[in-house]
Motif scaffolding. Structure first.
Motif, PDB file in Angstrom:
ATOM      1  N   SER A 165       0.829  -1.204   0.000  1.00 41.42           N
ATOM      2  CA  SER A 165       0.000   0.000   0.000  1.00 41.42           C
ATOM      3  C   SER A 165       0.868   1.260   0.000  1.00 41.42           C
ATOM      4  O   SER A 165       0.350   2.367  -0.041  1.00 41.42           O
ATOM      5  CB  SER A 165      -0.913  -0.002   1.233  1.00 41.42           C
ATOM      6  OG  SER A 165      -0.121  -0.005   2.399  1.00 41.42           O
ATOM      7  N   LEU A 166       2.196   1.091   0.045  1.00 43.39           N
ATOM      8  CA  LEU A 166       3.115   2.227   0.055  1.00 43.39           C
ATOM      9  C   LEU A 166       3.265   2.807  -1.351  1.00 43.39           C
ATOM     10  O   LEU A 166       3.029   2.138  -2.354  1.00 43.39           O
ATOM     11  CB  LEU A 166       4.495   1.806   0.576  1.00 43.39           C
ATOM     12  CG  LEU A 166       4.562   1.253   2.000  1.00 43.39           C
ATOM     13  CD1 LEU A 166       5.974   0.832   2.330  1.00 43.39           C
ATOM     14  CD2 LEU A 166       4.058   2.277   3.003  1.00 43.39           C
ATOM     15  N   GLU A 167       3.688   4.064  -1.394  1.00 44.29           N
ATOM     16  CA  GLU A 167       3.937   4.737  -2.671  1.00 44.29           C
ATOM     17  C   GLU A 167       5.142   4.065  -3.329  1.00 44.29           C
ATOM     18  O   GLU A 167       6.201   3.937  -2.718  1.00 44.29           O
ATOM     19  CB  GLU A 167       4.236   6.215  -2.392  1.00 44.29           C
ATOM     20  CG  GLU A 167       4.705   7.007  -3.572  1.00 44.29           C
ATOM     21  CD  GLU A 167       5.215   8.384  -3.163  1.00 44.29           C
ATOM     22  OE1 GLU A 167       6.087   8.898  -3.881  1.00 44.29           O
ATOM     23  OE2 GLU A 167       4.772   8.931  -2.145  1.00 44.29           O
ATOM     24  N   TYR A 168       5.008   3.650  -4.581  1.00 39.79           N
ATOM     25  CA  TYR A 168       6.122   3.038  -5.298  1.00 39.79           C
ATOM     26  C   TYR A 168       7.044   4.162  -5.751  1.00 39.79           C
ATOM     27  O   TYR A 168       6.639   5.052  -6.494  1.00 39.79           O
ATOM     28  CB  TYR A 168       5.654   2.199  -6.495  1.00 39.79           C
ATOM     29  CG  TYR A 168       6.770   1.353  -7.061  1.00 39.79           C
ATOM     30  CD1 TYR A 168       7.108   0.156  -6.466  1.00 39.79           C
ATOM     31  CD2 TYR A 168       7.508   1.783  -8.164  1.00 39.79           C
ATOM     32  CE1 TYR A 168       8.151  -0.611  -6.944  1.00 39.79           C
ATOM     33  CE2 TYR A 168       8.547   1.018  -8.652  1.00 39.79           C
ATOM     34  CZ  TYR A 168       8.871  -0.179  -8.038  1.00 39.79           C
ATOM     35  OH  TYR A 168       9.912  -0.931  -8.517  1.00 39.79           O
ATOM     36  N   ALA A 169       8.310   4.135  -5.324  1.00 46.06           N
ATOM     37  CA  ALA A 169       9.221   5.250  -5.557  1.00 46.06           C
ATOM     38  C   ALA A 169      10.224   4.989  -6.672  1.00 46.06           C
ATOM     39  O   ALA A 169      10.962   5.889  -7.051  1.00 46.06           O
ATOM     40  CB  ALA A 169       9.974   5.576  -4.271  1.00 46.06           C
ATOM     41  N   GLY A 170      10.304   3.787  -7.197  1.00 46.77           N
ATOM     42  CA  GLY A 170      11.218   3.540  -8.307  1.00 46.77           C
ATOM     43  C   GLY A 170      11.968   2.236  -8.187  1.00 46.77           C
ATOM     44  O   GLY A 170      11.758   1.457  -7.272  1.00 46.77           O
TER      45      GLY A 170
END
Length: 183
Positions: A134-139
């Motif tokens: 559920s975390l923001e995918y950062a790369g």
């Protein structure tokens, strides 16, 4: 007493004195020769003892040098074996099936996503990580797999990459691994 008798007495006395001097000279020469022989024996013994000491020291140095070389060679061989084991572990991780990779990623994310805001993974795992977290995918990151979880301001990064875990486990268990492999 005639002149001949006086000459004969003088001659006999001179011959006796010469004989006496010859005996004394012979005795002195014998003493000098004996002393010289004793000195020669002493010098020869000292030099022989020194030569034996030098040989013993040289032998000890050669043995020590050979032992060091054997230890160095053994350590290098052990290092090569440990590096090969590490490489084989990396290859085994790289060969994880997609199901195994998904299972491991799910476990890592479930246990650790509460600690962060953003998540990173390698390109091969991107879709799986987006699906599971559920975390923001950062790369993307380079590596064998796993994830990095980062807090909101980016000051804390939790490395749960397979590379990082393998390296950490290797460092912690290197001694035990060496004992298992080499006794």
């Amino acid at each position: 007493m005639g002149l001949e008798t006086v000459v004969k007495d003088i001659k006999d006395a001179a011959e006796a004195e010469v004989a006496q001097l010859n005996r004394e000279a012979d005795a002195e020469a014998t003493l000098i020769l004996d002393e010289a022989k004793q000195n020669a024996k002493k010098i020869m013994g000292e030099r022989l003892a020194k030569a034996e000491d030098d040989i013993t020291k040289l032998r000890q140095q050669e043995i020590s040098s050979a032992n060091l070389e054997v230890k160095r060679t053994l350590l290098n061989a052990r290092k090569e074996v440990l590096e090969e084991v590490y490489t084989q572990a990396e290859e085994s991780i790289a060969a994880f099936s997609p199901e195994k990779n998904k299972e491991l990623l799910k476990s890592l994310i479930e246990k650790n996503e509460a600690s962060g805001k953003r998540i990173y993974s390698n390109a091969e795992s991107e879709e799986i990580v987006k699906e599971l977290s559920s975390l923001e995918y950062a790369g993307n990151i380079k590596g064998l797999g796993g994830v990095i979880i980062e807090n909101e301001d980016g000051t804390v990064r939790l490395d749960y990459t397979y590379d990082g875990i393998l390296k950490s486990v290797n460092e912690q268990l290197l001694r035990q691994t060496s004992d298992i492999l080499f006794g």
